[in-house]
Design a protein around this motif. Structure first.
Motif, mmCIF file in Angstrom:
data_model
loop_
_atom_site.group_PDB
_atom_site.id
_atom_site.type_symbol
_atom_site.label_atom_id
_atom_site.label_comp_id
_atom_site.label_asym_id
_atom_site.label_seq_id
_atom_site.Cartn_x
_atom_site.Cartn_y
_atom_site.Cartn_z
ATOM 1 N N LEU A 294 44.479 39.486 44.363
ATOM 2 C CA LEU A 294 45.353 38.511 43.706
ATOM 3 C C LEU A 294 46.260 37.827 44.709
ATOM 4 O O LEU A 294 46.668 36.672 44.509
ATOM 5 N N ALA A 295 46.566 38.495 45.815
ATOM 6 C CA ALA A 295 47.442 37.916 46.828
ATOM 7 C C ALA A 295 46.741 36.907 47.717
ATOM 8 O O ALA A 295 47.408 36.090 48.364
ATOM 9 N N GLN A 296 45.399 36.901 47.723
ATOM 10 C CA GLN A 296 44.717 36.067 48.705
ATOM 11 C C GLN A 296 43.607 35.172 48.147
ATOM 12 O O GLN A 296 43.080 34.335 48.891
ATOM 13 N N THR A 297 43.268 35.309 46.883
ATOM 14 C CA THR A 297 42.132 34.560 46.334
ATOM 15 C C THR A 297 42.577 33.673 45.188
ATOM 16 O O THR A 297 43.195 34.141 44.231
ATOM 17 N N GLU A 298 42.252 32.391 45.264
ATOM 18 C CA GLU A 298 42.810 31.371 44.372
ATOM 19 C C GLU A 298 42.073 31.294 43.042
ATOM 20 O O GLU A 298 41.218 30.418 42.829
ATOM 21 N N VAL A 299 42.415 32.201 42.141
ATOM 22 C CA VAL A 299 41.832 32.228 40.807
ATOM 23 C C VAL A 299 42.921 32.611 39.808
ATOM 24 O O VAL A 299 43.758 33.459 40.097
ATOM 25 N N VAL A 300 42.911 31.979 38.622
ATOM 26 C CA VAL A 300 43.784 32.390 37.522
ATOM 27 C C VAL A 300 43.112 33.565 36.816
ATOM 28 O O VAL A 300 41.973 33.444 36.359
ATOM 29 N N VAL A 301 43.800 34.693 36.734
ATOM 30 C CA VAL A 301 43.242 35.894 36.111
ATOM 31 C C VAL A 301 43.955 36.141 34.786
ATOM 32 O O VAL A 301 45.166 36.369 34.752
ATOM 33 N N VAL A 302 43.198 36.072 33.695
ATOM 34 C CA VAL A 302 43.742 36.302 32.354
ATOM 35 C C VAL A 302 43.400 37.722 31.943
ATOM 36 O O VAL A 302 42.222 38.111 31.932
ATOM 37 N N CYS A 303 44.418 38.498 31.588
ATOM 38 C CA CYS A 303 44.203 39.901 31.240
ATOM 39 C C CYS A 303 45.215 40.323 30.184
ATOM 40 O O CYS A 303 46.143 39.579 29.861
ATOM 41 N N ALA A 304 45.037 41.533 29.665
ATOM 42 C CA ALA A 304 46.015 42.100 28.724
ATOM 43 C C ALA A 304 46.969 43.022 29.463
ATOM 44 O O ALA A 304 47.407 44.040 28.949
#
Length: 325
Positions: free
Chosen positions: A167-177
């Motif tokens: 999450l600190a280095q890869t440009e993606v929006v992560v949707v989680c609970a």
């Protein structure tokens, strides 16, 4: 070779060259390839839910349900797995079924990718590996159930999921609970803050805890619309700030489990894991299965509901990001 890999994001000449080489390891389903050519919003999905996260046939049913919800939400699902030396972006129903029935499947994170690709092994993708694959394919939104994080007792064992560093280095929006409830959520959030990862609560000021809507910890920021998430991602990446965004989307109210009940089940599962000597990447699937048994299947039902809910939100965010052009 897919030219979208070098035109969909900024990264300089070196970054483009590296992405072009990586493209040799990517294979797209017909549906995903068409979506890319038409500029449609796409949502990446992981496959550890199929191989390690849920029992059969709930795993296959859930994977198909999540894909259906994303399509109904106006986006295209791209479920990712690894086979025959290729990262496969997008799966057919038959491939999902076959993966679920495969006897030995590697649970691949960042460290495993070069090995499984070079040796031609079949692997499902964790949050970290799916983020990497999504970025290489130019996909900006990824939906999962819950992220990994700092395990309880992690201050002694140093058992910390690679998901946080990704999450600190890869440009993606992560949707989680939220982070999986079996984890030390407070320390997980502290690590994310140190790593500079924006943590957004979707229509909530609290960070969710997978089976429950409130972990007892605040989200970094509250957002109320998919467009707000898309705007934040756009600004972050336009500034050249590396890394992803974490969107904590609470489980639906009618699917939430009583905190006391799930807490007792998790504590019992942790004791079982310690007694059985479970360590490393086997801890999470072991604990999830144990919690399911201890809650008489209620945790599995909650797991299905929360990831389906995340899929609907993820599709809306993907549409909003794509609309920005």
């Amino acid at each position: 070779m897919n030219s979208n890999l070098t035109t969909n994001r900024a990264g300089g000449l070196l970054g483009s060259a590296l992405d072009s080489v990586a493209a040799d390891y990517l294979v797209y389903s017909e549906e995903v390839q068409q979506a890319m050519s038409e500029g449609k919003p796409i949502v990446a999905l992981e496959t550890t839910i199929v191989t390690h996260g849920m029992p059969y046939p709930a795993n296959v049913q859930t994977a198909r349900s999540v894909e259906r919800i994303i399509r109904e939400g106006g986006a295209v699902p791209a479920t990712i797995f690894i086979k025959d030396g290729k990262i496969r972006v997008g799966m057919t129903d038959a491939e999902i079924e076959a993966l679920a029935q495969t006897g030995h499947v590697v649970k691949a994170s960042r460290r495993d990718l070069p090995v499984v690709l070079a040796t031609g092994q079949t692997a499902s993708t964790t949050v970290a590996a799916t983020m990497i694959a999504a970025r290489l394919a130019g996909i900006h939104v990824f939906v999962t159930g819950g992220i990994g994080g700092v395990h309880r007792g992690g201050e002694d064992t140093m058992d910390i999921s690679a998901d946080l560093q990704e999450l600190a280095q890869t440009e993606v929006v992560v949707v989680c609970a939220g982070a999986k409830a079996i984890l030390d959520i407070g320390r997980t959030l502290e690590v994310l803050e140190t790593l500079g990862v924006p943590v957004l609560g979707f229509q909530t000021s609290q960070f969710p805890a997978f089976y429950t809507r409130d972990s007892g910890f605040a989200a970094g920021y509250r957002v109320d619309t998919p467009d707000q998430v898309a705007q934040i991602a756009h600004v972050k990446w336009s500034l050249g700030l590396r890394g992803g965004l974490l969107v904590g989307n609470p489980i639906p109210e009618d699917a939430e489990l009583p905190p006391a009940d799930i807490g007792q089940a998790i504590e019992a599962a942790l004791r079982q894991a310690e007694a059985d000597g479970i360590v490393g990447k086997e801890v999470t699937p072991y604990l999830l299965a144990a919690v399911e048994r201890l809650t008489e299947g209620k945790s599995l039902q909650a797991n299905v509901r929360l990831i389906e809910n995340n899929a609907a939100v993820g599709a809306a965010i993907a549409r909003a990001y794509a609309a920005r052009g």
